[in-house]
Design an enzyme around this catalytic site. Structure first.
Site, short mmCIF file in Angstrom:
data_model
loop_
_atom_site.label_atom_id
_atom_site.label_comp_id
_atom_site.label_asym_id
_atom_site.label_seq_id
_atom_site.Cartn_x
_atom_site.Cartn_y
_atom_site.Cartn_z
N PRO A 9 0.70 -1.21 0.11
CA PRO A 9 -0.07 -0.11 0.07
C PRO A 9 0.91 1.43 -0.20
O PRO A 9 0.40 2.31 -0.29
CB PRO A 9 -0.76 -0.25 1.31
CG PRO A 9 0.01 -1.00 2.11
CD PRO A 9 0.83 -2.10 1.02
N GLY A 67 10.96 -4.98 -2.30
CA GLY A 67 10.82 -5.57 -1.12
C GLY A 67 9.63 -6.38 -1.08
O GLY A 67 9.40 -7.27 -0.49
N ASP A 278 16.70 -4.53 1.28
CA ASP A 278 16.00 -4.43 2.87
C ASP A 278 17.31 -5.51 3.40
O ASP A 278 17.74 -6.44 2.88
CB ASP A 278 14.79 -5.10 2.90
CG ASP A 278 13.54 -4.32 2.56
OD1 ASP A 278 13.66 -3.10 2.68
OD2 ASP A 278 12.71 -5.07 1.81
#
Length: 301
Positions: A9, A67, A278
């Protein structure tokens, strides 16, 4: 085909919040049952995806960047369940390695609906405690992992320029770091590098940071990983050579060594490695290739 569509999102700051629904509508128009899932955290997204796979999803799609793709790779590695990518993130390096990064939402959905797939490799990381994880594009350790640290903490600017600015700032404190690198080469022989390095990078794909071709010859379907080691040099020299990194011509610089390997062990005190953008763990880490471990929807050649 039943597709579970995993959404990040906050990809691109939420600017493409409607992209997942647009993709889903396109897939449904082809008679493909499509369910959108989106967790409030990486852990929640992983649990939702794991549940969907357990309930019989026959394909997974990701709307987001590296990610979010990486979350899906952890669950799909070795399963044969195909992965579709709708590239909406700040960094789309795994999509770039697969030739998907320039597809818009409609084109990406059509690629999934067409059903053409290919099998590609992943890299598998084994941590000191024995736990494992996979990545699709590049693992960075040393200077470039510190750049990731800084870039992830920056709220402005958005996009790939954030990585470039972080890189330039980190040049101010650039120094060699003691590394112990053990390599299993393509022919099965071994080699060891025990010296100060600026960085040690392992590529299943070519690029990181939104398109920087740090491992320019890497191929995610060749059953091997590419290792790039950079030895210390003066800051001014490295700064002048930086444009060659962006062109992918840096591997001929004397301070740069490259290897094609089956596996590599990286050890250095106090260094955290990043993979697919990450954190993936503190060194030491062992990285080996997992050939043909993920199936992806691919465009027509």
């Amino acid at each position: 085909m039943s597709v579970t569509l995993l959404v990040n999102p906050v990809a691109r700051g939420g600017a493409h919040a409607g992209a997942a629904e647009q993709a889903a509508e396109r897939l449904r128009a082809h008679g493909i049952r499509t369910t959108i899932i989106s967790g409030g955290s990486a852990a929640e997204s992983t649990e939702l995806l794991r549940t969907a796979i357990g309930l019989g999803a026959t394909a997974v799609a990701v709307a987001g960047g590296d990610g979010t793709v990486n979350l899906a790779l952890q669950e799909l590695a070795g399963t044969g369940i195909p992965l579709g990518i709708i590239p909406l993130g700040t960094g789309n390096d795994f999509a770039m390695a697969l030739g998907l990064h320039e597809l818009d939402v409609a084109q990406a959905a059509e690629t999934i609906a067409a059903g053409r797939t290919r099998t590609v490799d992943l890299a598998r990381v084994t941590r000191h405690d024995g736990s494992t994880a996979h990545f699709g594009s590049v693992l960075a350790s040393g200077f470039d992992s510190r750049v990731n640290d800084r870039a992830n903490g920056m709220r402005w600017p958005r996009g790939g320029s954030r990585y470039t600015i972080a890189l330039l700032i980190e040049f101010a404190t650039l120094a060699g770091i003691p590394f112990d690198v053990e390599l299993e080469l393509e022919d099965g022989t071994t080699a060891r590098v025990d010296r100060d390095l600026v960085m040690a990078t392992v590529g299943n794909g070519r690029s990181y940071g939104g398109g920087i071709p740090i491992c320019p010859d890497a191929d995610p379907a060749d059953g091997l990983l590419d290792v790039v080691l950079v030895r210390p040099a003066g800051r001014l020299r490295l700064l002048r050579l930086l444009p060659r990194v962006y062109r992918g011509t840096h591997t001929s610089i004397p301070e740069v060594s490259t290897y094609r390997v089956r596996s590599v062990r990286l050890a250095s005190s106090g260094v955290t490695a990043y993979a697919d953008g990450d954190p993936i763990g503190a060194l030491p880490l062992t990285i080996d290739v997992a050939p043909g471990s993920v199936t992806v929807f691919a465009p027509e050649p």
